[in-house]
Every structure is written in C-alpha cells, then in structure tokens.
Write an enzyme that holds these catalytic residues in place. Structure first.
Site, PDB file in Angstrom:
ATOM      1  N   SER A 210     -26.339  65.080  15.373  1.00 14.87           N
ATOM      2  CA  SER A 210     -27.414  64.119  15.166  1.00 14.87           C
ATOM      3  C   SER A 210     -26.979  62.732  15.635  1.00 14.87           C
ATOM      4  O   SER A 210     -26.467  62.588  16.744  1.00 14.87           O
ATOM      5  CB  SER A 210     -27.864  64.124  13.695  1.00 14.87           C
ATOM      6  OG  SER A 210     -29.121  63.495  13.541  1.00 14.87           O
TER       7      SER A 210
ATOM      8  N   GLU B  92     -30.885  68.534  22.132  1.00 13.36           N
ATOM      9  CA  GLU B  92     -31.675  69.083  21.028  1.00 13.36           C
ATOM     10  C   GLU B  92     -32.414  67.968  20.327  1.00 13.36           C
ATOM     11  O   GLU B  92     -32.100  66.789  20.517  1.00 13.36           O
ATOM     12  CB  GLU B  92     -30.764  69.844  20.054  1.00 13.36           C
ATOM     13  CG  GLU B  92     -29.611  69.034  19.480  1.00 13.36           C
ATOM     14  CD  GLU B  92     -29.855  68.548  18.064  1.00 13.36           C
ATOM     15  OE1 GLU B  92     -30.737  69.122  17.378  1.00 13.36           O
ATOM     16  OE2 GLU B  92     -29.180  67.601  17.636  1.00 13.36           O
TER      17      GLU B  92
ATOM     18  N   HIS C 168     -29.761  70.584  15.000  1.00  6.91           N
ATOM     19  CA  HIS C 168     -30.560  70.605  13.780  1.00  6.91           C
ATOM     20  C   HIS C 168     -31.113  71.987  13.457  1.00  6.91           C
ATOM     21  O   HIS C 168     -31.810  72.151  12.447  1.00  6.91           O
ATOM     22  CB  HIS C 168     -31.699  69.597  13.883  1.00  6.91           C
ATOM     23  CG  HIS C 168     -31.230  68.176  13.842  1.00  6.91           C
ATOM     24  ND1 HIS C 168     -30.704  67.537  14.947  1.00  6.91           N
ATOM     25  CD2 HIS C 168     -31.182  67.276  12.831  1.00  6.91           C
ATOM     26  CE1 HIS C 168     -30.370  66.302  14.619  1.00  6.91           C
ATOM     27  NE2 HIS C 168     -30.649  66.116  13.340  1.00  6.91           N
TER      28      HIS C 168
END
Length: 299
Positions: A61, A202, A269
């Site tokens: 992230s 992503e 994620h």
C-alpha cells in the site's frame, strides 16, 4: 503519529541501526509516508546503515514510498504481507496461501513460481474484538490468471507498487506538498530506470471507481512508463470490485497492444497474497500463465 513523522522515521532508523534486527514488517500502509522522507534521506547515517546493513523489509500500500526509497538506495525489498492485515489475521491462523508466501522469507530458493491461489477472500468489515476467531468469507477462484493482451513470454526485473500511491506521488491530489517532496528526493524512478522492467500494479482498499481508476492510469501513461517497460502484472482488485471494468480500462488506456498484461494476480490489497520481490529477474509465460522468479528472492 500524524503530528510527528520524525518519530515514525526514527523507528525505521532505529531498526536499521540495531544489528540484531534481521527484518522489518510494516504494521500497515497509511497514506502520508512521504512525510518521513526528509528525516530519512537527509540523514547520511541512515543511508549508510541501509547500504551497509540491509535487512528484509515487507509491506504494501502506501509503503510503496518506502519501497521506492530503498530501491533508490540500492537494496531489494518485498511488496508483501504486513503485520495488521496478515500476521494479525482475526481467524485462528494466517490465510494458508499468505502463510506459505510469508515463510519464504525464511528459506532460500534459487527459482520459484508465483502461483494463483485457488481461493480468494472478501475483506472484513468488522475488525472488532467480536470478530476474533471468525473466518473470512471465501470464494473459489474461477478465473485464475487472465491474459489481457500479449503473447508468448516477457521478462524483466520487478518494479511497482500501489496505483494510488503512484498517483499521489505524481500529483497533489491527496496532499499539496507530496509531489514536490517526492520530486526533491527522486522517489519516482526515471524513465531510464523503468526501461525493460516488469511493472507490478494494484489498487487499494478505497476501490477507486472506474472514472478515477482511469484518471490514475492516465497519469502513469503520461509519465511515459508504458512506452519503456516490458510488461505489466496486475493484482486482483480487492473483493473483485470493478473487476471487469478495470480490465477494459487497462486495454483502452494503455493503447499499446504489444505491451503484455497479465491480470488477477494475488498480491497487495487482495486476500490472500504472495510476495513480489523488487528487482528480481522474472519471466512471465502468457501461454502457460506462469510467473517465474528466475533467481533467489534474496539475490
């Protein structure tokens, strides 16, 4: 923590200064990691510690900022499990696929394959104490890896992260000084650094709507990296939200039909998740839908 990025930076410094520590597991991602950069990259002692005493570093992230910083400093890191989301799983144990991936940090493999999980899990909505011991909602993986475009094989060294983090680095959308700070410290790799790399990409837990997703992808396109990379590995969207829409937007936005794209890979994620090692030479066989790390993740 919000008010003291220098204290967060000091935690990372202390971990590198302590020679008894072999690995660092990020607690979670966050959204303003860039604020720690001046306290890290203006500190010659920290830079020397990183380069002379490298350690295993794992997270995903907004941790993309850390990964790109370490990439700039010349050490490999791992876009993989973090503590809160993976090791602190509320069920009785870690998700089996994630656990197998995590244990690779303690092993040595000359060559390894990243295989599709046969199960995917919905993200939890209840993180309270009442949820401890409860299982996630699971689904049979019916799609596996999908080839969006391209044929045969492509290869290169891995470089990438979270699309929203890249977007924040390249714009002032979330914080009005993030772009300037990241530019000052050269966090986003140059086009020459992107050349012949495999981009892994992503989307975050915010599950950007297709309109925003397209805008984020266009920002990367305008940066020029789709013209120089060898291919793209795309992570499974969390909860498969906008799964089909994202596929269409990738092909429409990138335009270059010769650029290979493999989709629905378990990292970031998505639950469960594999580890993606920065800088490792990798081959993707689109016909067989196989992703092979061509050297040890500790190379």
């Amino acid at each position: 923590m919000k008010n003291h990025p220098e204290a967060r930076a000091q935690d990372l410094k202390d971990a590198f200064y302590d020679t008894s520590i072999k690995g660092i597991i990020c607690a979670i991602g966050g959204d303003d990691t860039y604020r720690t950069l001046p306290y890290l990259l203006d500190d010659k002692d920290f830079i020397n510690a990183v380069q002379n005493n490298p350690k295993l570093f794992t997270g995903f992230s907004d941790t993309t900022i850390n990964h790109l910083m370490f990439y700039k400093l010349g050490i490999g890191t791992f876009y993989g499990p973090n503590f809160v989301c993976d090791l602190a799983e509320l069920d009785k144990q870690m998700l089996p696929y994630t656990k197998r991936a995590f244990l690779k940090y303690f092993e040595y493999h000359n060559e390894d394959c990243i295989e599709s999980s046969n199960i995917w899990y919905e993200e939890r909505t209840d993180f309270s104490i009442d949820a401890v011991g409860t299982s996630r909602v699971e689904h049979l993986e019916e799609k596996g890896y999908e080839v969006l475009q391209g044929k045969e094989k492509f290869s290169g060294r891995l470089l990438g992260g979270c699309l929203e983090s890249f977007y924040d680095i390249l714009t002032n959308t979330r914080y009005d000084n993030e772009k300037a700070i990241c530019e000052k410290y050269g966090i986003f790799p140059t086009l020459n650094e992107w050349k012949n790399k495999i981009l892994f990409l992503e989307t975050c837990e915010e599950k950007p709507k297709p309109e925003k997703f397209e805008k984020e992808l266009l920002t990367l396109k305008n940066a020029g990296i789709f013209d120089v990379i060898s291919g793209i590995i795309v992570g499974k969207p969390q909860d498969e939200q906008y799964y089909e829409q994202y596929k269409e937007i990738y092909c429409k936005t990138i335009e270059n039909k010769d650029l290979p794209i493999i989709y629905n890979v378990n990292f970031g994620h998505a639950q469960p998740k594999c580890i993606i090692p920065y800088g490792i030479e990798t081959e993707v066989d689109l016909d067989k839908k196989v992703i092979t790390l061509k050297e040890s993740i500790f190379a």
